[in-house]
Design an enzyme around this catalytic site. Structure first.
Site, PDB file in Angstrom:
ATOM      1  N   LYS A  84      22.535  14.890  13.271  1.00 28.71           N
ATOM      2  CA  LYS A  84      21.948  13.920  13.240  1.00 28.71           C
ATOM      3  C   LYS A  84      22.140  12.664  13.988  1.00 28.71           C
ATOM      4  CE  LYS A  84      19.594  12.092   9.163  1.00 28.71           C
ATOM      5  NZ  LYS A  84      19.609  11.479   7.556  1.00 28.71           N
TER       6      LYS A  84
HETATM    7  O1  G3P Z   1      17.491   9.484   7.762  1.00 32.83           O
HETATM    8  C1  G3P Z   1      17.198   8.366   7.188  1.00 32.83           C
HETATM    9  C2  G3P Z   1      17.174   8.418   5.425  1.00 32.83           C
HETATM   10  O2  G3P Z   1      17.880   9.231   4.992  1.00 32.83           O
HETATM   11  C3  G3P Z   1      16.988   6.968   5.059  1.00 32.83           C
HETATM   12  O3  G3P Z   1      16.723   7.059   3.707  1.00 32.83           O
HETATM   13  O4  G3P Z   1      16.626   5.801   1.702  1.00 32.83           O
HETATM   14  O5  G3P Z   1      18.319   5.059   3.172  1.00 32.83           O
HETATM   15  O6  G3P Z   1      15.726   4.532   3.608  1.00 32.83           O
HETATM   16  P1  G3P Z   1      16.783   5.541   3.128  1.00 32.83           P
END
Ligand code: G3P
Length: 225
Positions: A84
């Site tokens: 990633k």
């Molecule tokens: O890849 C990004 C994702 O995992 C972010 O999620 O919940 O931190 O906005 P969040």
């Protein structure tokens, strides 16, 4: 369409796997920082229990460092690990280098469909498009979902649209019905969806009515205990 689980928690992965909601896993540095164990161990453990792709995010800041770290992360499990990388100029440079070496790449923190433009000739596996995090700031990315889908179709249809940062069912449904190939969902969102207030209230009221019946009548219908 597939569902990935957005977590680094082994406990949550084991739980949601039983409901066929873990076709892969996405992690990020925040999620890994929430686990008490060593992050490398955690990723290894996730690869052991998940059948599909497991995204492990780089923490290095420049493309050279990202490439080095990607080599190490991929060595954890050559088949399952997806590297990633952030959708920054350094991340894109690293993606170009690594995709030429057949690494599976997930470009993350995609907020704008125009960010896909550079990936015409870079064969990334996934482009993570962030939905909930935008709404945290009072904005919305929902109307951009079909635009990104169209951009991918016109530019490089091999790229999978990965809808990420899903906080509620409405975001999940918008992603699913507008062509997301994969939706990565945090366990807390599945919890909310399957602890639906009306389902639970309805179930409670059915049970209350049932208990009004005399015991001997109920027993004819119930399993013998
Ligand atoms: O890849 C990004 C994702 O995992 C972010 O999620 O919940 O931190 O906005 P969040």
């Amino acid at each position: 369409m597939k569902f990935f689980l957005d977590t680094a928690s082994i406990e949550q992965i084991s739980k949601w796997k039983k409901f066929d909601l873990v076709h892969g896993v996405t992690t990020n540095p925040t999620l890994l920082s929430k686990e008490s164990s060593d992050p490398v161990k955690v990723i290894k453990e996730i690869c052991k229990i998940v059948n599909g792709d497991v995204s492990a995010q780089v923490t290095e800041r420049n493309s050279k460092g990202m490439i080095e770290q990607a080599k190490f992360l991929r060595s954890i499990d050559k088949k399952k690990i997806v590297i990633k990388l952030p959708c920054t100029l350094d991340g894109i440079q690293a993606a170009r280098f690594l995709s030429d070496k057949n690494y599976k790449i997930n470009i993350t923190l995609g907020f704008d469909p125009a960010q896909i433009s550079t990936f015409k000739n870079i064969n990334i596996s996934y482009f993570s498009f962030i939905i909930g995090r935008v709404e945290d700031f009072g904005d919305s990315n929902i109307s951009n979902i079909p635009l990104l889908k169209l951009m991918i179709k016109k530019l490089n249809p091999k790229i999978k649209f990965l809808a990420a940062s899903i906080r509620n069912s409405s975001q999940l449904l918008s992603a699913a019905t507008n062509g997301a190939d994969v939706i990565t969902v945090p366990p807390t969102t599945w919890d909310k969806i399957y602890k639906n207030k009306y389902t639970l209230d309805g179930e409670k009221s059915f049970m209350e009515s049932w208990e009004q019946l005399p015991n001997d009548v109920r027993k004819k219908y119930e399993i013998k205990k």
